[in-house]
Design a protein around this motif. Structure first.
Motif, mmCIF file in Angstrom:
data_model
loop_
_atom_site.group_PDB
_atom_site.id
_atom_site.type_symbol
_atom_site.label_atom_id
_atom_site.label_comp_id
_atom_site.label_asym_id
_atom_site.label_seq_id
_atom_site.Cartn_x
_atom_site.Cartn_y
_atom_site.Cartn_z
ATOM 1 N N GLU A 138 0.969 -1.198 0.066
ATOM 2 C CA GLU A 138 -0.061 0.000 0.082
ATOM 3 C C GLU A 138 0.817 1.372 0.120
ATOM 4 O O GLU A 138 0.592 2.349 -0.687
ATOM 5 C CB GLU A 138 -0.971 0.195 1.245
ATOM 6 C CG GLU A 138 -1.968 1.117 1.358
ATOM 7 C CD GLU A 138 -2.864 1.170 2.356
ATOM 8 O OE1 GLU A 138 -3.917 1.770 2.211
ATOM 9 O OE2 GLU A 138 -2.611 0.256 3.350
ATOM 10 N N GLU A 167 -6.037 5.764 -8.560
ATOM 11 C CA GLU A 167 -6.939 4.981 -7.627
ATOM 12 C C GLU A 167 -7.428 3.563 -7.920
ATOM 13 O O GLU A 167 -7.198 2.841 -7.246
ATOM 14 C CB GLU A 167 -7.974 6.140 -7.237
ATOM 15 C CG GLU A 167 -8.741 5.513 -6.134
ATOM 16 C CD GLU A 167 -9.641 6.439 -5.645
ATOM 17 O OE1 GLU A 167 -10.690 6.140 -4.687
ATOM 18 O OE2 GLU A 167 -10.002 7.658 -6.112
ATOM 19 N N LYS A 206 -6.435 0.304 -6.159
ATOM 20 C CA LYS A 206 -7.380 -0.653 -5.350
ATOM 21 C C LYS A 206 -7.274 -1.905 -6.072
ATOM 22 O O LYS A 206 -7.792 -3.040 -5.227
ATOM 23 C CB LYS A 206 -8.601 0.019 -5.711
ATOM 24 C CG LYS A 206 -8.986 1.136 -4.785
ATOM 25 C CD LYS A 206 -10.614 1.608 -4.951
ATOM 26 C CE LYS A 206 -10.760 2.881 -4.366
ATOM 27 N NZ LYS A 206 -12.344 3.516 -4.690
ATOM 28 N N LYS A 234 -6.403 -4.960 -3.810
ATOM 29 C CA LYS A 234 -7.212 -6.237 -3.542
ATOM 30 C C LYS A 234 -6.452 -7.644 -3.808
ATOM 31 O O LYS A 234 -6.996 -8.728 -2.885
ATOM 32 C CB LYS A 234 -8.493 -6.069 -4.534
ATOM 33 C CG LYS A 234 -9.722 -7.043 -4.519
ATOM 34 C CD LYS A 234 -10.751 -6.851 -5.542
ATOM 35 C CE LYS A 234 -11.915 -7.868 -5.526
ATOM 36 N NZ LYS A 234 -12.848 -7.644 -6.521
#
Length: 285
Positions: free
Chosen positions: A16, A26, A30, A34
């Motif tokens: 992250e 973004e 993501k 995930k």
């Protein structure tokens, strides 16, 4: 040292952090996170932290189309470390025990680490390291082993540290000119670790033999190492292992020829050696 639940959380945090450093959009961030969290559910608790971290860092490289995602950070760390060379060389020049002072400088560089939640200031570390005591201090044993050996392997760690390692190696060669020194790097980019490229970049090969371990893990995972390196490792009587990643991979071997040199930057390692976060150690295997 096998992974714990805290290691899993830390590895997820690292990816992250990397997505933010790389300024990814973004949706891509993501998507990466995930998948990383999904893979983390299947991490084997029989493996070391560097072994499981390799998978998600390679995934990050693939998704970003970057062979070395943290290359800019590595180069920035190297340039920062270079700015301290005159200060450290002056410290060593005026020291009664030049080897010990050079080892102190080398462990100060170990604060340069992308893969830990705890962050330490290189400025603060350099300015305090020469007055800081080792929490575990096997220096006299290491020095005696160094006096009696004909070859030494230094296992490298993070980019930037190589600048301080060069000073250490130069110091060792001045004291023991007949000693053969090997500086062992990662085979390919992983996190902010040193590869042959960063080692040669600063001219460390003037004082030692730069070699690859063959590993693509952020630590010397012996099952990933090349046959040539393992043959050299087995016949070399003394090893100085820099950083927590190498410690995490090698501490279970209880190999007395290995001396671990690092700053304690996570609670899992702190608990393993019964020391405190932020302390420095020079510990025989």
């Amino acid at each position: 040292m096998n992974i714990t639940n805290e290691c899993v959380k830390c590895i997820i945090y690292q990816i992250e952090k990397a997505t933010k450093v790389l300024n990814l959009d973004e949706e891509l961030s993501k998507s990466i996170m995930k998948e990383v969290k999904k893979r983390a559910e299947n991490f084997s608790f029989e493996d070391t932290p560097p072994f499981v971290a390799k998978d998600v860092y390679q995934y990050l490289a693939k998704r970003t189309n970057l062979d070395d995602p943290l290359e800019k950070i590595k180069q920035k760390s190297i340039q920062k470390a270079i700015s301290y060379v005159p200060f450290i060389e002056e410290k060593i020049k005026n020291s009664e025990d030049k080897l010990f002072t050079a080892i102190k400088a080398a462990v100060a560089g170990n604060v340069i680490d992308f893969s830990t939640k705890e962050e330490f200031s290189l400025d603060d570390e350099i300015n305090s390291i020469f007055e800081t005591e080792f929490a575990i201090n096997d220096y006299e044993v290491f020095k005696k082993e160094l006096e009696e050996t004909n070859s030494l392997i230094i296992l490298s760690d993070n980019a930037g540290e190589n600048v301080f390692d060069k000073i250490l190696i130069k110091t060792i060669k001045n004291i023991y000119p007949k000693l053969t020194i090997y500086y062992a790097t990662r085979e390919k980019p992983i996190i902010n670790d040193i590869t042959t490229k960063e080692a040669l970049q600063i001219g460390i090969d003037k004082y030692c033999n730069v070699i690859s371990t063959g590993v693509d893990t952020p630590g010397l995972e012996k099952k990933q190492a090349s046959r040539d390196f393992l043959e050299l490792f087995d016949k070399t009587p003394l090893v100085l292992s820099k950083g927590m990643g190498n410690f995490e991979c090698l501490e279970n071997y209880h190999d007395k020829k290995i001396f671990f040199l690092f700053k304690v930057k996570c609670e899992v390692v702190a608990n393993t050696i019964s020391r405190n976060l932020g302390e420095i150690v020079l510990k025989r295997g």
